[in-house]
Design an enzyme around this catalytic site. Structure first.
Site, PDB file in Angstrom:
ATOM      1  N   CYS A   1      -5.554   0.356   1.992  1.00 28.26           N
ATOM      2  CA  CYS A   1      -5.868  -1.064   2.216  1.00 28.26           C
ATOM      3  C   CYS A   1      -6.375  -1.430   3.600  1.00 28.26           C
ATOM      4  CB  CYS A   1      -4.632  -1.913   1.907  1.00 28.26           C
ATOM      5  SG  CYS A   1      -4.311  -1.991   0.148  1.00 28.26           S
TER       6      CYS A   1
ATOM      7  N   ALA B   1      -5.220  -7.488   8.091  1.00 32.00           N
ATOM      8  CA  ALA B   1      -5.897  -7.346   9.384  1.00 32.00           C
ATOM      9  C   ALA B   1      -4.899  -7.540  10.532  1.00 32.00           C
ATOM     10  CB  ALA B   1      -7.045  -8.354   9.487  1.00 32.00           C
ATOM     11  N   PHE B   2      -4.009  -8.529  10.405  1.00 31.19           N
ATOM     12  CA  PHE B   2      -3.025  -8.763  11.470  1.00 31.19           C
ATOM     13  C   PHE B   2      -2.053  -7.584  11.603  1.00 31.19           C
ATOM     14  CE2 PHE B   2      -2.732 -13.084  13.434  1.00 31.19           C
ATOM     15  CZ  PHE B   2      -4.009 -13.505  13.077  1.00 31.19           C
TER      16      PHE B   2
ATOM     17  N   ASP C   1      -5.411   0.792 -18.934  1.00 31.24           N
ATOM     18  CA  ASP C   1      -6.246   1.461 -17.931  1.00 31.24           C
ATOM     19  C   ASP C   1      -7.289   2.267 -18.677  1.00 31.24           C
ATOM     20  OD1 ASP C   1      -5.545   2.290 -14.702  1.00 31.24           O
ATOM     21  OD2 ASP C   1      -7.041   3.485 -15.767  1.00 31.24           O
TER      22      ASP C   1
ATOM     23  N   LYS D   1      -4.901 -12.661   2.052  1.00 28.17           N
ATOM     24  CA  LYS D   1      -4.592 -11.244   1.857  1.00 28.17           C
ATOM     25  C   LYS D   1      -5.321 -10.384   2.884  1.00 28.17           C
ATOM     26  CE  LYS D   1      -3.397  -7.332   0.576  1.00 28.17           C
ATOM     27  NZ  LYS D   1      -3.403  -6.573  -0.604  1.00 28.17           N
TER      28      LYS D   1
ATOM     29  N   ARG E   1       4.400  10.874  15.236  1.00 29.21           N
ATOM     30  CA  ARG E   1       5.132   9.723  14.682  1.00 29.21           C
ATOM     31  C   ARG E   1       6.357   9.351  15.517  1.00 29.21           C
ATOM     32  NH1 ARG E   1       2.416   6.755  10.779  1.00 29.21           N
ATOM     33  NH2 ARG E   1       1.151   8.160   9.535  1.00 29.21           N
TER      34      ARG E   1
HETATM   35  C1  UDX Z   1      -6.231  -1.560  -6.294  1.00 34.04           C
HETATM   36  C2  UDX Z   1      -7.234  -1.947  -5.226  1.00 34.04           C
HETATM   37  O1  UDX Z   1      -7.741  -0.771  -4.602  1.00 34.04           O
HETATM   38  C3  UDX Z   1      -6.681  -2.831  -4.172  1.00 34.04           C
HETATM   39  O2  UDX Z   1      -7.690  -3.349  -3.382  1.00 34.04           O
HETATM   40  C4  UDX Z   1      -6.007  -3.971  -4.751  1.00 34.04           C
HETATM   41  O3  UDX Z   1      -5.313  -4.672  -3.784  1.00 34.04           O
HETATM   42  C5  UDX Z   1      -5.153  -3.615  -5.933  1.00 34.04           C
HETATM   43  O4  UDX Z   1      -5.743  -2.708  -6.823  1.00 34.04           O
HETATM   44  P1  UDX Z   1      -4.483   0.388  -6.419  1.00 34.04           P
HETATM   45  O5  UDX Z   1      -3.624  -0.095  -7.510  1.00 34.04           O
HETATM   46  O6  UDX Z   1      -3.852   1.101  -5.267  1.00 34.04           O
HETATM   47  O7  UDX Z   1      -5.224  -0.792  -5.691  1.00 34.04           O
HETATM   48  O8  UDX Z   1      -5.704   1.227  -7.015  1.00 34.04           O
HETATM   49  P2  UDX Z   1      -5.641   2.428  -8.038  1.00 34.04           P
HETATM   50  O9  UDX Z   1      -4.337   3.131  -7.919  1.00 34.04           O
HETATM   51  O10 UDX Z   1      -6.911   3.177  -7.858  1.00 34.04           O
HETATM   52  O11 UDX Z   1      -5.622   1.705  -9.455  1.00 34.04           O
HETATM   53  C6  UDX Z   1      -6.684   1.069 -10.058  1.00 34.04           C
HETATM   54  C7  UDX Z   1      -6.692   1.452 -11.538  1.00 34.04           C
HETATM   55  O12 UDX Z   1      -7.651   0.677 -12.223  1.00 34.04           O
HETATM   56  C8  UDX Z   1      -7.021   2.917 -11.813  1.00 34.04           C
HETATM   57  O13 UDX Z   1      -5.977   3.505 -12.549  1.00 34.04           O
HETATM   58  C9  UDX Z   1      -8.311   2.864 -12.632  1.00 34.04           C
HETATM   59  O14 UDX Z   1      -8.392   3.880 -13.618  1.00 34.04           O
HETATM   60  C10 UDX Z   1      -8.219   1.473 -13.244  1.00 34.04           C
HETATM   61  N1  UDX Z   1      -9.512   0.928 -13.654  1.00 34.04           N
HETATM   62  C11 UDX Z   1     -10.539   0.863 -12.762  1.00 34.04           C
HETATM   63  C12 UDX Z   1      -9.672   0.438 -14.949  1.00 34.04           C
HETATM   64  O15 UDX Z   1      -8.767   0.500 -15.756  1.00 34.04           O
HETATM   65  N2  UDX Z   1     -10.876  -0.113 -15.298  1.00 34.04           N
HETATM   66  C13 UDX Z   1     -11.935  -0.159 -14.436  1.00 34.04           C
HETATM   67  O16 UDX Z   1     -13.002  -0.640 -14.806  1.00 34.04           O
HETATM   68  C14 UDX Z   1     -11.755   0.347 -13.127  1.00 34.04           C
HETATM   69  C1  UDX Z   2      -0.146  -2.381   3.454  1.00 32.41           C
HETATM   70  C2  UDX Z   2       0.523  -3.736   3.655  1.00 32.41           C
HETATM   71  O1  UDX Z   2       1.709  -3.564   4.452  1.00 32.41           O
HETATM   72  C3  UDX Z   2       0.841  -4.380   2.322  1.00 32.41           C
HETATM   73  O2  UDX Z   2       1.397  -5.661   2.513  1.00 32.41           O
HETATM   74  C4  UDX Z   2      -0.441  -4.475   1.513  1.00 32.41           C
HETATM   75  O3  UDX Z   2      -0.199  -5.055   0.264  1.00 32.41           O
HETATM   76  C5  UDX Z   2      -1.075  -3.117   1.351  1.00 32.41           C
HETATM   77  O4  UDX Z   2      -1.305  -2.533   2.643  1.00 32.41           O
HETATM   78  P1  UDX Z   2       0.682   0.055   2.892  1.00 32.41           P
HETATM   79  O5  UDX Z   2      -0.700   0.472   3.257  1.00 32.41           O
HETATM   80  O6  UDX Z   2       1.284   0.548   1.635  1.00 32.41           O
HETATM   81  O7  UDX Z   2       0.791  -1.526   2.849  1.00 32.41           O
HETATM   82  O8  UDX Z   2       1.668   0.560   4.058  1.00 32.41           O
HETATM   83  P2  UDX Z   2       2.161   0.003   5.468  1.00 32.41           P
HETATM   84  O9  UDX Z   2       3.627   0.132   5.508  1.00 32.41           O
HETATM   85  O10 UDX Z   2       1.600  -1.305   5.809  1.00 32.41           O
HETATM   86  O11 UDX Z   2       1.590   1.113   6.464  1.00 32.41           O
HETATM   87  C6  UDX Z   2       0.208   1.294   6.661  1.00 32.41           C
HETATM   88  C7  UDX Z   2      -0.034   2.365   7.693  1.00 32.41           C
HETATM   89  O12 UDX Z   2       0.358   1.951   8.980  1.00 32.41           O
HETATM   90  C8  UDX Z   2       0.711   3.680   7.438  1.00 32.41           C
HETATM   91  O13 UDX Z   2      -0.139   4.774   7.707  1.00 32.41           O
HETATM   92  C9  UDX Z   2       1.853   3.616   8.418  1.00 32.41           C
HETATM   93  O14 UDX Z   2       2.332   4.891   8.765  1.00 32.41           O
HETATM   94  C10 UDX Z   2       1.185   2.928   9.593  1.00 32.41           C
HETATM   95  N1  UDX Z   2       2.110   2.241  10.488  1.00 32.41           N
HETATM   96  C11 UDX Z   2       2.902   1.219  10.041  1.00 32.41           C
HETATM   97  C12 UDX Z   2       2.167   2.613  11.841  1.00 32.41           C
HETATM   98  O15 UDX Z   2       1.452   3.523  12.281  1.00 32.41           O
HETATM   99  N2  UDX Z   2       3.022   1.941  12.677  1.00 32.41           N
HETATM  100  C13 UDX Z   2       3.822   0.916  12.251  1.00 32.41           C
HETATM  101  O16 UDX Z   2       4.570   0.353  13.070  1.00 32.41           O
HETATM  102  C14 UDX Z   2       3.766   0.551  10.895  1.00 32.41           C
END
Ligand code: UDX
Ligand code: UDX
Length: 457
Positions: free
Chosen positions: A272, A221-222, A33, A216, A429
């Protein structure tokens, strides 16, 4: 043995690679990273993210076949397979601002891979990307006269935060997309072989590159659409004395609908859902599919409406003014079991109440540090209190914003005694016992349920 590299040690890269290392002891897995502090944290006892079970997995293989490093260039040179999980946030500037994915880190990473590669590589898209990004990747990777073979494979992550480790260890499915060419299929097989160490073969599905990339976005979206759908009905329930939990139960028993993701709430958050839907909307507009774009856009609009409705309800129930009133917000993370506050509805409600000049006290077991950062300027007008009892003392209202189980197990009789009267609870909630709270003396308003309000004495 393969040298596996992951660029990006965030919420996705860290847990994903830890499980791959644990399940594939013969492979060497390195996570790099650009953020040196993050790498130092991965090397320490204080991991940079909270995820149940993560620490045990990391400790079981760290410094055996799992390594965290800042030396991006050296590890690119050594790698056979490079997973890329750098962030792809929504663009905040220029064309597509507010909707399109910002691919600058992706492109920079692709160029970095090209610059430091001397041997063939499989480059795996782990980050969520617009459909057909692999094509741009391929063009960058093949833009050099060294003519090294690079194969781009799509392998989107479906981890949900808070359950990332079980999701990785026992996935519903693993999706791998590649070009239908001899070298594309060989690259695909290399990734299948990694997952086949622990995932039953029938749950590893292979598709063309574009289907994998688009799946993905569509999966998220769903899922988000279900939440917006149930939340839209919660508004109708509040007008008609129907109960959204009873409705969700009734419709969820239809096996065609199924019971999951039907919990009405103050809204969905996380890094996401919103980002991916807006990205889908942008893509549809780009291809001239305006009706499709507007259809999906409404999922995000409904989510904003639900959060606005929630704080409006607080305001109207509390005699149309919260100025100077202490309000305890229970929960800062976007869901339970994570310290992540990205796009958290809790922080949107918090900001709205700060705007109304309430004395806002925010409590959360793990997410207060992130909340303080995300709230920026507004943080100065918020009290951060780890103890929910202290947060609630002298408050006029409590709002439940994250479904942490501990909030359901508090001594609400003691809390009631410590609060200003009339005392309100807004359950964003639906995790509390509303009738029980009402009989203690609280005025209770929950999502999609008739209000329980004591008559004025
Ligand atoms: C990220 C994306 O936001 C998401 O869309 C995707 O599905 C998976 O990767 P996440 O792991 O949650 O999700 O993001 P984050 O926790 O911000 O981690 C990304 C890391 O990449 C950071 O630690 C950042 O420092 C690093 N990074 C970013 C690099 O090492 N090089 C870069 O040029 C940019
Ligand atoms: C989501 C997808 O589930 C995962 O597959 C993808 O890789 C990344 O995005 P995440 O965002 O970590 O994961 O959490 P998720 O459990 O999906 O919840 C998303 C949001 O929806 C949360 O704020 C949760 O509280 C809310 N939620 C979930 C509701 O309000 N009602 C529900 O019934 C389920």
């Amino acid at each position: 043995m393969a040298n596996i590299l992951c660029i990006g040690a965030g919420y996705v890269g860290g847990p994903t690679m830890a499980v791959i290392a644990q399940k594939c002891p013969e492979h060497r897995v390195v996570v790099v990273d650009m953020d040196g502090a993050k790498i130092a944290a991965w090397q320490s006892d204080q991991l940079p993210i909270y995820e149940p079970g993560l620490k045990e997995v990391v400790l079981s293989c760290r410094d055996k076949n799992l390594f965290f490093s800042r030396e991006v260039e050296r590890h690119i040179a050594e790698a056979d397979i490079i997973f890329v999980s750098v962030n792809t946030p929504t663009k905040t500037f220029g064309q597509g601002a507010g909707k399109a994915a910002d691919l600058q880190y992706w492109e920079k990473t692709a160029r970095q891979i090209l610059q430091h590669s001397r041997t063939p590589k499989i480059v795996v898209e782990k980050s969520t990307l617009p459909v057909r990004t692999a094509e741009a990747m391929e063009r960058i990777l093949h833009s050099h006269d060294r003519d090294l073979p690079f194969d781009v494979v799509s392998n989107p992550e479906f981890l949900a935060e808070g359950t990332a480790i079980p999701n990785m260890q026992n996935p519903d499915r693993v999706l791998i997309g590649a070009r239908d060419t001899p070298s594309g299929l060989k690259a695909m097989q290399a990734i299948v072989d990694i997952y086949a160490h622990w995932v039953p073969r029938e749950r590893i599905i292979t598709t063309n590159l574009w289907s994998s990339e688009l799946s993905k976005l569509v999966a998220n979206a769903f899922l988000a659409q279900r939440i917006s759908s149930v939340n839209s009905i919660s508004a109708l329930c509040e007008k008609t004395e129907a109960d959204i939990q009873e409705i969700a139960h009734a419709i969820g028993l239809d096996s065609r609908i199924g019971p999951r993701f039907l919990n009405a709430s103050v809204g969905f958050g996380g890094s996401c859902f919103k980002k991916d839907i807006l990205n889908l909307v942008y893509l549809c507009d780009h291809y001239g599919l305006s009706e499709v774009a507007r259809y999906w856009e409404q999922v995000v609009r409904m989510n904003e409406y639900q959060q606005a409705r929630f704080h409006s309800r607080i305001l109207s129930s509390m005699f149309n003014t919260v100025a100077g009133k202490r309000i305890a917000l229970f929960g800062a993370s976007f869901k339970a079991n994570t310290s992540d506050t990205r796009e958290s509805p809790a922080l949107n409600v918090c900001r709205a109440l700060v705007e109304e000049r309430a004395e806002v006290v925010l409590t959360d077991p793990y997410a207060l540090d992130n909340a303080r950062i995300d709230l920026g300027e507004d943080a100065r007008r918020v009290i951060f209190e780890p103890d929910p009892y202290v947060a609630a003392a002298n408050a006029h209202a409590i709002a439940i914003l994250t479904e942490w189980p501990l909030f359901a197990d508090l001594d609400y009789e003691a809390i009631y005694r410590s609060m200003a009267k009339p005392a309100f609870i807004f359950d964003g909630r639906n995790i509390l016992n509303h009738r029980g709270l009402f009989s203690i003396g609280f005025n209770v308003q929950a999502i999609g349920k008739p209000p329980l309000i004591h008559p004025a004495r």
